[in-house]
Enzyme design. Structure first.
Site, short mmCIF file in Angstrom:
data_model
loop_
_atom_site.label_atom_id
_atom_site.label_comp_id
_atom_site.label_asym_id
_atom_site.label_seq_id
_atom_site.Cartn_x
_atom_site.Cartn_y
_atom_site.Cartn_z
N SER A 109 71.26 61.39 57.10
CA SER A 109 70.68 61.58 58.55
C SER A 109 71.48 61.34 59.68
O SER A 109 72.45 61.89 59.87
CB SER A 109 69.39 60.73 58.15
OG SER A 109 68.48 61.02 59.36
N ASP A 246 69.43 65.21 64.59
CA ASP A 246 70.22 64.21 64.29
C ASP A 246 71.04 64.87 62.96
O ASP A 246 71.01 66.17 62.87
CB ASP A 246 69.54 63.11 63.65
CG ASP A 246 68.56 63.51 62.64
OD1 ASP A 246 68.15 64.55 62.49
OD2 ASP A 246 68.06 62.62 62.00
N ASP A 248 70.74 65.37 59.80
CA ASP A 248 70.19 66.33 58.95
C ASP A 248 69.06 67.02 59.56
O ASP A 248 68.31 67.76 58.70
CB ASP A 248 69.71 65.40 57.55
CG ASP A 248 68.74 64.50 57.92
OD1 ASP A 248 68.56 64.18 59.24
OD2 ASP A 248 67.92 64.05 56.94
N ASP A 250 66.15 66.44 60.80
CA ASP A 250 64.75 66.03 60.74
C ASP A 250 64.04 65.41 61.83
O ASP A 250 62.94 64.82 61.86
CB ASP A 250 64.36 65.21 59.29
CG ASP A 250 65.12 63.77 59.38
OD1 ASP A 250 65.69 63.75 60.14
OD2 ASP A 250 64.88 63.04 58.36
#
Length: 453
Positions: A109, A246, A248, A250
């Protein structure tokens, strides 16, 4: 021994605690635990193997970790569809879209490039409950599935993964983005290939930064944890809005035309009002965590929208939303969940929905965000204390009660023990910064005196 699964999967330094061997073992254990249900048995009875989607963000270690995950699954008799580099919410969507038995996302992440992680999603693209993660951890080291010959799994490229996800996002739009200039910060992460395409096809004019991932530069000075560069780019380009993802994708945070940050709370406020106007906010309810600013609850009350609070963590927001079928929830950090279109936080979905609301109302982001007044918030971390004794300590309880009486309806107090270290977080919100600072430090002193060694 600490729990292997944290608040968002298995995470750690790649080739440190998170080795290829561990990734292989976790995948093999997940194959046992997640293919014990009736649906997997029905597939086998029909001569079909269970299926899993595997994806990753672009950090360099994701190449060997995802390979280890795929190997662990295929050696357990699972057919693997390798989706390559895509956002975490895309992986979750694809699991549901093709009715896979489960899926694995390799990502850390917003963490720096040397870290990585393994997130496992159940059928339907849902995050695993703690009890299932515990069963996977318990199975590590126990006998695995060991099919041979034609019963081992195959690993194939998921060739249309991005296209499926892009079409899904575009289908969610209530209004096109024509006429708006958007600066996108893709964090040199998983959004770099998808987010610009979605915004462009939806009609936005784009300026893009953080869209050159090289495996090492993910989240490095860009993205939702480093907003200065995006703010400067928005002002320089005279753009209408900046959107930050960010690593990833999400999460979504935003920058208004003047370079000011619009956090997850204010994004949720904007989306909640827009959805309520369209009759899309189920039960007229917004789900937040206890860390959301008091100003969000006050703003929602003023517009007849109820707020429900959960523990910190998007998984707890999701649990509440799934249990009651609420349609919108999220966190101040920018994890926003739109349950009609996603099973997890989706930064690209959030971004296009936010810009769509600007286009529909013909209002600037600053105008839309002004619906919520942010209460000053002071957070003090009290370290090296016995945080396990926080609940039930009478001295602390009395101090909190005194603070709440002083604040009345114009503020609030929250004390939270850390889940990973001997620390208590003291958070106070009030109408004035001086008040929140004074009360927070007073409570921190009480906690230190009561729980310190």
């Amino acid at each position: 021994m600490p729990r292997l699964f944290g608040t968002d999967g298995v995470r750690g330094l790649a080739n440190g605690p998170l080795t290829a061997d561990l990734a292989l073992g976790v995948a093999q254990a997940a194959a046992v635990v997640l293919t014990q249900g009736r649906s997997a048995e029905a597939r086998r009875a029909e001569g079909r193997r269970p299926t899993a989607v595997v994806a990753r963000d672009p950090r360099i270690s994701g190449e060997f970790i995802s390979a280890a995950v795929a190997a662990g699954l295929a050696s357990s008799g699972i057919d693997v569809l390798d989706a390559g580099v895509i956002p975490t919410p895309a992986a979750a969507f694809l699991i549901a879209d093709i009715d896979a038995d489960f899926g694995v996302m390799v990502s850390a992440s917003h963490n720096p490039a040397p870290d990585n992680g393994i997130k496992i999603f159940a059928r339907g693209g849902r995050k695993l409950p703690d009890i299932v993660e515990d069963r996977i951890e318990e199975h590590l080291g126990l006998p695995n599935l060991t099919p041979t010959g034609a019963d081992v799994g195959r690993i194939r490229r998921f060739s249309d993964a991005e296209d499926r996800y892009v079409l899904h996002l575009l289908a969610s739009l209530p209004h096109r983005l024509d006429g708006l200039h958007v600066v996108l910060d893709c964090a040199n992460g998983a959004a770099a290939g998808v987010s610009p395409e979605v915004f462009r096809v939806a009609g936005a004019r784009l300026t893009i930064i953080g869209d050159e991932p090289d495996g090492l530069n993910i989240n490095d000075g860009v993205g939702s944890t480093h907003l200065d560069r995006l703010a400067a780019a928005v002002v320089e380009a005279r753009a209408d809005i900046g959107i930050a993802h960010d690593g990833d994708a999400d999460r979504c945070l935003a920058i208004d035309a003047e370079g000011n940050i619009v956090d997850g709370d204010r994004i949720m406020a904007i989306l909640a009002l827009g959805m309520a106007e369209r009759g899309a906010l189920r039960d007229n309810t917004l789900v937040t965590t206890v860390m959301s600013n008091l100003g969000l609850r006050v703003a929602m009350e003023q517009h007849g929208i109820r707020t429900v609070q959960t523990k910190v963590g998007d998984r707890y927001v999701l649990e509440e939303m799934n249990e009651h079928e609420y349609s919108l929830g999220g966190e101040q950090s920018g994890h926003v969940i739109m349950r009609d279109f996603a099973t997890t936080g989706d930064g690209i979905l959030t971004g296009i929905q936010l810009v769509s609301q600007m286009a529909r109302t013909r209002k600037s982001l600053a105008e839309l965000a002004s619906v919520m007044t942010v209460f000053p918030q002071t957070l003090v971390n009290v370290r090296d204390v016995d945080h396990h004794r926080l609940e039930g300590d009478e001295t602390i309880a009395a101090a909190v009660a005194d603070a709440e009486r002083e604040l009345g309806a114009s503020g609030r107090v929250l004390l939270r023990p850390s889940g990973t270290e001997p620390m208590v977080r003291v958070m106070v919100e009030a109408e004035a910064t001086e008040t929140s600072d004074r009360i927070a430090h007073r409570l921190a002193d009480v906690v230190r005196g009561a729980l310190g060694s």
